[in-house]
Design a protein around this motif. Structure first.
Motif, PDB file in Angstrom:
ATOM      1  N   ASP A  52      10.179   2.622   5.177  1.00 49.87           N
ATOM      2  CA  ASP A  52      10.433   2.133   6.532  1.00 49.87           C
ATOM      3  C   ASP A  52       9.279   2.475   7.468  1.00 49.87           C
ATOM      4  N   ALA A  53       8.793   3.715   7.408  1.00 52.13           N
ATOM      5  CA  ALA A  53       7.680   4.124   8.269  1.00 52.13           C
ATOM      6  C   ALA A  53       6.421   3.326   7.941  1.00 52.13           C
ATOM      7  N   LEU A  54       6.173   3.094   6.665  1.00 47.21           N
ATOM      8  CA  LEU A  54       4.998   2.330   6.242  1.00 47.21           C
ATOM      9  C   LEU A  54       5.077   0.885   6.733  1.00 47.21           C
ATOM     10  N   VAL A  84       2.613   8.716   3.363  1.00 46.53           N
ATOM     11  CA  VAL A  84       3.596   8.111   4.264  1.00 46.53           C
ATOM     12  C   VAL A  84       4.916   8.854   4.096  1.00 46.53           C
ATOM     13  N   ARG A  85       5.749   8.803   5.152  1.00 48.67           N
ATOM     14  CA  ARG A  85       7.059   9.472   5.087  1.00 48.67           C
ATOM     15  C   ARG A  85       8.060   8.674   4.277  1.00 48.67           C
ATOM     16  N   SER A  86       8.033   7.349   4.472  1.00 50.72           N
ATOM     17  CA  SER A  86       9.045   6.494   3.857  1.00 50.72           C
ATOM     18  C   SER A  86       8.553   5.058   3.843  1.00 50.72           C
ATOM     19  N   ARG A 128      -4.972   5.717  11.968  1.00 49.64           N
ATOM     20  CA  ARG A 128      -4.836   6.903  11.112  1.00 49.64           C
ATOM     21  C   ARG A 128      -6.038   7.835  11.249  1.00 49.64           C
ATOM     22  N   LYS A 146       2.499  12.283   0.067  1.00 48.16           N
ATOM     23  CA  LYS A 146       2.699  12.530   1.492  1.00 48.16           C
ATOM     24  C   LYS A 146       1.720  11.749   2.374  1.00 48.16           C
ATOM     25  N   ILE A 201       4.367   8.062  -1.038  1.00 48.04           N
ATOM     26  CA  ILE A 201       5.366   9.006  -0.527  1.00 48.04           C
ATOM     27  C   ILE A 201       5.210  10.347  -1.238  1.00 48.04           C
ATOM     28  N   THR A 257       3.359  -3.215  13.067  1.00 50.13           N
ATOM     29  CA  THR A 257       2.759  -2.920  14.367  1.00 50.13           C
ATOM     30  C   THR A 257       1.280  -3.281  14.365  1.00 50.13           C
ATOM     31  N   THR A 264       6.821  -0.295   9.200  1.00 45.15           N
ATOM     32  CA  THR A 264       6.710  -0.298  10.660  1.00 45.15           C
ATOM     33  C   THR A 264       5.253  -0.190  11.088  1.00 45.15           C
ATOM     34  N   GLU A 265       4.493   0.690  10.448  1.00 47.80           N
ATOM     35  CA  GLU A 265       3.074   0.843  10.761  1.00 47.80           C
ATOM     36  C   GLU A 265       2.310  -0.455  10.485  1.00 47.80           C
TER      37      GLU A 265
END
Length: 135
Positions: A67-69, A63-65, A101, A61, A58, A75, A71-72
């Motif tokens: 949660d975003a990581l 990853v944003r957060s 990415r 930068k 984070i 998925t 989720t990626e």
């Protein structure tokens, strides 16, 4: 219990707890009998791991957060599992994340190099593009 779990993983691997949020993806292997049945017990395999120091990622930068990581990763893991339900591995997830990415990074670079003035138009319209969400 958390400390005991960290110590056990450290005993079984080269990983060492950073003191912050560490995400560790490892394979879990179970052998099959001649008839295809799973043999118990299985075991964690640390041959192909993904170690993600979340706070550092984070800060840099990447990853944003968290949660975003997550989720990626979920998925990507789902896509790997759907492609091969019996044999998805951490290596396959790594490839999937790398492909996604990498494609995004190439597009961002192309926009920056060649399409500077037009990239904002694309970015503005992209969320409204029609896509296929059928199962």
């Amino acid at each position: 219990m958390f400390i005991d779990c960290c110590r056990e993983i450290e005993r079984m691997s080269k990983w060492r707890y950073s003191g912050e949020t560490d995400l560790l993806l490892v394979d879990f292997e179970m052998l099959r009998t001649e008839t295809g049945q799973l043999r118990h017990p299985g075991a964690f395999s640390f041959k192909n791991c993904i170690y993600l120091p979340v706070e550092k990622m984070i800060e840099e930068k990447r990853v944003r957060s968290l949660d975003a990581l997550v989720t990626e990763l979920v998925t990507s893991a789902r896509e790997v599992y759907e492609a091969n339900p019996l044999q998805g591995t951490v290596f396959d997830i790594s490839d999937r994340v790398g492909w996604t990415r990498g494609r995004r990074a190439v597009w961002d670079r192309l926009k920056h190099m060649f399409l500077r003035d037009w990239s904002t138009v694309y970015d503005e319209l992209r969320p409204f593009a029609v896509c296929d969400l059928t199962v």
